[in-house]
Write an enzyme that holds these catalytic residues in place. Sequence first.
Site, PDB file in Angstrom:
ATOM      1  N   ASP A  67       0.689  -1.036  -0.086  1.00 20.79           N
ATOM      2  CA  ASP A  67      -0.114   0.053  -0.009  1.00 20.79           C
ATOM      3  C   ASP A  67       1.004   1.253  -0.073  1.00 20.79           C
ATOM      4  OD1 ASP A  67      -3.170   0.633   0.998  1.00 20.79           O
ATOM      5  OD2 ASP A  67      -1.659   2.216   1.067  1.00 20.79           O
ATOM      6  N   ILE A  68       0.381   2.271  -0.827  1.00 21.94           N
ATOM      7  CA  ILE A  68       1.260   3.476  -0.858  1.00 21.94           C
ATOM      8  C   ILE A  68       1.152   4.367   0.348  1.00 21.94           C
ATOM      9  CG2 ILE A  68      -0.651   4.872  -1.666  1.00 21.94           C
ATOM     10  CD1 ILE A  68       1.527   5.805  -3.949  1.00 21.94           C
ATOM     11  N   HIS A 115     -10.221  -5.491  -3.611  1.00 18.84           N
ATOM     12  CA  HIS A 115      -9.028  -5.541  -3.111  1.00 18.84           C
ATOM     13  C   HIS A 115      -9.159  -5.763  -1.527  1.00 18.84           C
ATOM     14  CE1 HIS A 115     -10.112  -1.305  -2.615  1.00 18.84           C
ATOM     15  NE2 HIS A 115      -9.349  -1.261  -1.517  1.00 18.84           N
ATOM     16  N   HIS A 157      -7.027  -5.824   1.921  1.00 14.90           N
ATOM     17  CA  HIS A 157      -5.744  -5.152   2.770  1.00 14.90           C
ATOM     18  C   HIS A 157      -5.458  -6.456   3.829  1.00 14.90           C
ATOM     19  CE1 HIS A 157      -6.828  -1.016   2.050  1.00 14.90           C
ATOM     20  NE2 HIS A 157      -8.051  -1.431   1.942  1.00 14.90           N
TER      21      HIS A 157
HETATM   22  P1  5GP Z   1      -9.569   1.406   0.255  1.00 20.82           P
HETATM   23  O1  5GP Z   1     -10.191   2.683   0.984  1.00 20.82           O
HETATM   24  O2  5GP Z   1     -10.441   1.312  -1.420  1.00 20.82           O
HETATM   25  O3  5GP Z   1     -10.319   0.227   0.779  1.00 20.82           O
HETATM   26  O4  5GP Z   1      -8.340   1.395   0.106  1.00 20.82           O
HETATM   27  C1  5GP Z   1      -7.650   1.675  -0.831  1.00 20.82           C
HETATM   28  C2  5GP Z   1      -6.117   1.703  -0.682  1.00 20.82           C
HETATM   29  O5  5GP Z   1      -5.350   2.068  -1.727  1.00 20.82           O
HETATM   30  C3  5GP Z   1      -5.581   2.901   0.337  1.00 20.82           C
HETATM   31  O6  5GP Z   1      -4.978   2.128   1.580  1.00 20.82           O
HETATM   32  C4  5GP Z   1      -4.448   3.502  -0.316  1.00 20.82           C
HETATM   33  O7  5GP Z   1      -3.565   3.993   0.403  1.00 20.82           O
HETATM   34  C5  5GP Z   1      -4.146   2.619  -1.688  1.00 20.82           C
HETATM   35  N1  5GP Z   1      -3.643   3.244  -2.656  1.00 20.82           N
HETATM   36  C6  5GP Z   1      -4.247   4.465  -3.320  1.00 20.82           C
HETATM   37  N2  5GP Z   1      -3.574   4.751  -4.479  1.00 20.82           N
HETATM   38  C7  5GP Z   1      -2.628   4.011  -4.594  1.00 20.82           C
HETATM   39  C8  5GP Z   1      -1.743   3.792  -5.535  1.00 20.82           C
HETATM   40  O8  5GP Z   1      -1.452   4.465  -6.428  1.00 20.82           O
HETATM   41  N3  5GP Z   1      -0.681   2.830  -5.342  1.00 20.82           N
HETATM   42  C9  5GP Z   1      -0.634   1.940  -4.078  1.00 20.82           C
HETATM   43  N4  5GP Z   1       0.367   0.968  -3.939  1.00 20.82           N
HETATM   44  N5  5GP Z   1      -1.710   2.113  -3.185  1.00 20.82           N
HETATM   45  C10 5GP Z   1      -2.744   2.969  -3.569  1.00 20.82           C
END
Ligand code: 5GP
Length: 118
Positions: free
Chosen positions: A33-34, A103, A105
Amino acid sequence: MAYDFNNVFAKIIRGEIPCSKVYEDSFALAFHDINPKAPVHILIIPKGAYETYDAFASTAGDAEIAGFTRALAKVIAQAGLEGGYRLITNAGPHSHQEVPHYHIHLLGGRDLGAPLLG
Ligand code: 5GP
């Protein structure tokens, strides 16, 4: 809702933007995760176009579901999380899903605190 092929994870799958890859096979891709929320924070995504868990589980093929599940197990084993781990998947606005591609985590490497239902 229609899948958005311009979402950031679709672009990562297509190789249009980089990621820090930890695992890849024909069904799944896993990368750091970024914006990590724990010492280990890996995202595992299916290569198919699914927005949420329920879209994936109800419409993906059996081989795809099995392949993704096995890939997730490999990523967990590879991460070496002796103290345990937490899996989270968000879906839709109430969960604050940020990226509209299914996705999971994988979080670990420290005490993660009490879960929401703890
Ligand atoms: P969500 O809130 O959709 O469950 O989590 C999305 C996750 O994707 C977040 O933890 C965010 O930090 C990560 N994320 C967003 N954009 C990018 C990216 O361009 N690269 C990576 N590696 N992670 C990302």
